[in-house]
Design a protein around this motif. Structure first.
Motif, mmCIF file in Angstrom:
data_model
loop_
_atom_site.group_PDB
_atom_site.id
_atom_site.type_symbol
_atom_site.label_atom_id
_atom_site.label_comp_id
_atom_site.label_asym_id
_atom_site.label_seq_id
_atom_site.Cartn_x
_atom_site.Cartn_y
_atom_site.Cartn_z
ATOM 1 N N ILE A 152 -40.855 -2.396 30.744
ATOM 2 C CA ILE A 152 -39.622 -1.485 30.926
ATOM 3 C C ILE A 152 -38.841 -1.899 32.255
ATOM 4 O O ILE A 152 -39.600 -1.818 33.160
ATOM 5 C CB ILE A 152 -40.123 -0.109 30.871
ATOM 6 N N ASP A 153 -37.813 -2.303 32.007
ATOM 7 C CA ASP A 153 -36.930 -2.574 33.457
ATOM 8 C C ASP A 153 -35.810 -1.657 33.495
ATOM 9 O O ASP A 153 -35.624 -0.708 32.622
ATOM 10 C CB ASP A 153 -36.636 -4.131 33.356
ATOM 11 N N ALA A 154 -34.855 -2.014 34.570
ATOM 12 C CA ALA A 154 -33.748 -1.018 34.516
ATOM 13 C C ALA A 154 -32.833 -1.067 33.412
ATOM 14 O O ALA A 154 -31.688 -0.179 33.163
ATOM 15 C CB ALA A 154 -33.092 -1.258 35.871
ATOM 16 N N SER A 155 -32.588 -2.172 32.789
ATOM 17 C CA SER A 155 -31.779 -2.347 31.470
ATOM 18 C C SER A 155 -32.175 -1.792 30.107
ATOM 19 O O SER A 155 -31.633 -1.862 29.226
ATOM 20 C CB SER A 155 -31.404 -4.049 31.481
ATOM 21 N N THR A 156 -33.676 -1.522 30.202
ATOM 22 C CA THR A 156 -34.212 -0.856 29.023
ATOM 23 C C THR A 156 -33.496 0.235 28.515
ATOM 24 O O THR A 156 -33.521 1.245 29.187
ATOM 25 C CB THR A 156 -35.623 -0.931 29.044
ATOM 26 N N ARG A 157 -33.080 0.457 27.214
ATOM 27 C CA ARG A 157 -32.297 1.453 26.706
ATOM 28 C C ARG A 157 -33.362 2.390 25.793
ATOM 29 O O ARG A 157 -34.163 1.626 25.144
ATOM 30 C CB ARG A 157 -30.872 1.087 26.044
ATOM 31 N N PHE A 158 -33.234 3.780 25.754
ATOM 32 C CA PHE A 158 -33.899 4.388 25.040
ATOM 33 C C PHE A 158 -33.082 5.354 24.163
ATOM 34 O O PHE A 158 -31.992 5.859 24.479
ATOM 35 C CB PHE A 158 -34.873 5.138 25.851
ATOM 36 N N TYR A 159 -33.632 6.028 22.809
ATOM 37 C CA TYR A 159 -33.112 6.976 22.066
ATOM 38 C C TYR A 159 -34.134 7.733 21.407
ATOM 39 O O TYR A 159 -35.449 7.404 21.388
ATOM 40 C CB TYR A 159 -31.874 6.482 21.207
ATOM 41 N N ILE A 160 -33.817 8.826 20.825
ATOM 42 C CA ILE A 160 -34.734 9.561 19.963
ATOM 43 C C ILE A 160 -34.072 9.521 18.639
ATOM 44 O O ILE A 160 -32.843 10.035 18.358
ATOM 45 C CB ILE A 160 -34.719 11.007 20.398
ATOM 46 N N PRO A 161 -34.553 9.047 17.542
ATOM 47 C CA PRO A 161 -34.171 8.922 16.297
ATOM 48 C C PRO A 161 -34.048 10.226 15.757
ATOM 49 O O PRO A 161 -34.598 11.141 16.192
ATOM 50 C CB PRO A 161 -35.104 8.322 15.424
#
Length: 173
Positions: free
Chosen positions: A113-122
């Motif tokens: 995981i770096d600074a550009s990794t994006r996340f969401y909750i389905p």
């Protein structure tokens, strides 16, 4: 007479070990529950508030407001890369889920995981995320009340258990 005295002291000591071990185990469980809800829940709550529910609306940790908190970022990253429920709830379009299994004779491919990794909750996990990682101050209040009640029960057990033991011993004499 001295043998009876030794047996009573040994049984009291054993009772203490059992009672305090059970107490410690339950308190550790309560504290872990509070940790999951509040420490790991910070990122989940921010994703829910921002409406990050698909790959298109995914946010980085910086966009979610975790940029300044290095320790929180580290803890959250480890939980996401793990195999627990947190990794099932918080997803990333940049990281495959579930993690790919290594082929025979190969090492597991690194996931980072770096600074550009994006996340969401389905969408299908949002209700579970709300139940697990949101709760307000009442969770801490219930945790403190639970610990206080358990402490009272632990102290009472030093009086109740020997009395019950003696009562059962007298029943069979």
């Amino acid at each position: 007479m001295s043998a009876d005295l030794f047996v009573v002291k040994a049984s009291d000591q054993m009772l203490g070990v059992v009672v305090w071990s059970i107490f410690a185990g339950i308190v550790i469980g309560i504290l872990l529950s509070v940790y999951h809800k509040y420490v790991l829940g910070i990122f989940v709550r921010r994703l829910l508030e921002a409406g990050a529910s698909s790959e298109g609306s995914a946010l980085t940790m910086d966009e979610a407001g975790l940029g300044k908190f290095r320790l929180l970022r580290l803890i959250t990253s480890r939980a996401i890369l793990g195999s627990g429920s947190y990794a099932k709830i918080v997803r990333s379009p940049d990281l495959p889920y579930p993690p790919p299994l290594p082929k025979k004779g190969e090492k597991t491919p690194p996931r980072k995981i770096d600074a550009s990794t994006r996340f969401y909750i389905p969408h299908d996990m949002q209700h579970r995320a709300e139940l697990t990682y949101t709760g307000g101050a009442r969770t801490i209040i219930w945790a403190l009340i639970s610990i206080a009640v358990l402490l009272a029960i632990a102290f009472l057990s030093f009086y109740i258990v020997p009395a019950l033991s003696e009562m059962f011993a007298n029943m069979f004499r």
